[in-house]
Motif scaffolding. Sequence first.
Motif, PDB file in Angstrom:
ATOM      1  N   ALA A 241       9.400 -48.049  28.863  1.00 31.80           N
ATOM      2  CA  ALA A 241      10.423 -48.159  29.910  1.00 31.80           C
ATOM      3  C   ALA A 241      11.213 -46.862  29.988  1.00 31.80           C
ATOM      4  N   ARG A 242      11.442 -46.414  31.199  1.00 30.41           N
ATOM      5  CA  ARG A 242      12.265 -45.233  31.415  1.00 30.41           C
ATOM      6  C   ARG A 242      12.954 -45.389  32.754  1.00 30.41           C
TER       7      ARG A 242
ATOM      8  N   ASP B 295      21.870 -49.809  31.651  1.00 28.54           N
ATOM      9  CA  ASP B 295      21.294 -49.125  30.499  1.00 28.54           C
ATOM     10  C   ASP B 295      20.320 -48.063  31.001  1.00 28.54           C
ATOM     11  N   TYR B 296      19.890 -47.211  30.088  1.00 34.90           N
ATOM     12  CA  TYR B 296      18.887 -46.205  30.403  1.00 34.90           C
ATOM     13  C   TYR B 296      17.916 -46.096  29.233  1.00 34.90           C
ATOM     14  N   PRO B 297      16.955 -47.029  29.145  1.00 35.62           N
ATOM     15  CA  PRO B 297      15.957 -46.903  28.088  1.00 35.62           C
ATOM     16  C   PRO B 297      15.070 -45.700  28.385  1.00 35.62           C
ATOM     17  N   ASP B 298      14.663 -45.016  27.352  1.00 40.17           N
ATOM     18  CA  ASP B 298      13.818 -43.839  27.569  1.00 40.17           C
ATOM     19  C   ASP B 298      12.618 -43.834  26.624  1.00 40.17           C
TER      20      ASP B 298
ATOM     21  N   ILE C 180      31.997 -53.698  34.914  1.00 41.68           N
ATOM     22  CA  ILE C 180      30.859 -52.789  34.913  1.00 41.68           C
ATOM     23  C   ILE C 180      30.781 -52.148  33.526  1.00 41.68           C
ATOM     24  N   GLN C 181      29.673 -52.362  32.830  1.00 41.42           N
ATOM     25  CA  GLN C 181      29.509 -51.802  31.490  1.00 41.42           C
ATOM     26  C   GLN C 181      28.313 -50.856  31.467  1.00 41.42           C
ATOM     27  N   LEU C 182      28.563 -49.641  31.029  1.00 45.28           N
ATOM     28  CA  LEU C 182      27.495 -48.672  30.805  1.00 45.28           C
ATOM     29  C   LEU C 182      27.189 -48.646  29.317  1.00 45.28           C
ATOM     30  N   THR C 183      25.918 -48.569  28.977  1.00 42.36           N
ATOM     31  CA  THR C 183      25.574 -48.361  27.577  1.00 42.36           C
ATOM     32  C   THR C 183      25.758 -46.879  27.271  1.00 42.36           C
ATOM     33  N   GLU C 184      25.755 -46.551  25.996  1.00 40.29           N
ATOM     34  CA  GLU C 184      25.860 -45.140  25.603  1.00 40.29           C
ATOM     35  C   GLU C 184      24.743 -44.312  26.210  1.00 40.29           C
ATOM     36  N   ARG C 185      23.522 -44.874  26.186  1.00 37.00           N
ATOM     37  CA  ARG C 185      22.361 -44.139  26.741  1.00 37.00           C
ATOM     38  C   ARG C 185      22.543 -43.890  28.233  1.00 37.00           C
ATOM     39  N   ALA C 186      23.032 -44.890  28.966  1.00 40.78           N
ATOM     40  CA  ALA C 186      23.234 -44.723  30.404  1.00 40.78           C
ATOM     41  C   ALA C 186      24.296 -43.657  30.673  1.00 40.78           C
ATOM     42  N   ALA C 187      25.400 -43.712  29.935  1.00 42.17           N
ATOM     43  CA  ALA C 187      26.467 -42.724  30.124  1.00 42.17           C
ATOM     44  C   ALA C 187      25.965 -41.311  29.819  1.00 42.17           C
ATOM     45  N   ARG C 188      25.175 -41.180  28.764  1.00 42.40           N
ATOM     46  CA  ARG C 188      24.604 -39.869  28.412  1.00 42.40           C
ATOM     47  C   ARG C 188      23.725 -39.343  29.549  1.00 42.40           C
TER      48      ARG C 188
END
Length: 150
Positions: A128-129, A121-124, A45-53
Motif C-alpha cells: 500500500a502506498r 494515514d499514508y502507508p508506504d 480530523i486526525q492525521l497520522t505521523e506518516r501522513a503529516a510527514r
Amino acid sequence: MALEDDNLDDVISSLIDEDPDGDQQSHEGLPGFPEVSGEVSEHPIQLTERAARQINKIQSDEDLDEELYLRVAVEGGGCSGLSYKLGFDVRTDEDNVYESQGMEVIVNPKHIIYLNGIQIDYPDGLDARGFTFENPNASEACGCGSSFAV
C-alpha cells in the motif's frame, strides 16, 4: 476551482438539513441517506505521523506558499457516492480550522458531517502506498478506499 466548489457545496447543501445554530446536521427523511447527526468531536480530523510527514514533504518539494492550508473535503462521485478530496488551498472566512500533528487543517463546515472522526494515514509499504482514509461515518467504501457512502 471556485465553480467546482460552488457546485459541490450546492450538492452537499441539498443533501443535508442544517440546524440554525449549526450544531447538528441530518439526512433525516432523504431517501438513500441514513440519519447522520451529532456534535462535531473535539478532534474531527486526525492525521497520522506518516501522513503529516508526507504532507510536509509535498509542501516542501512543491515549494508551496505558506499561506496555503491542507484542505480535507468531500465531493459527489466515486464508486460509493462520495469521494475524498485532499489538497492545499487558501483559507476562507467560512472554513473551520482544526489542528492535527502540528498542522492546521481546513474544512468547510458543510463537509464536516461526512468527515467527523476521520483518520488520514499514508502507508508506504510494498502492499500500500498513498493516502488512506479511515472514516467512522462510512457505511461502505470502495475497494480502493477513495470513495464512501453514509
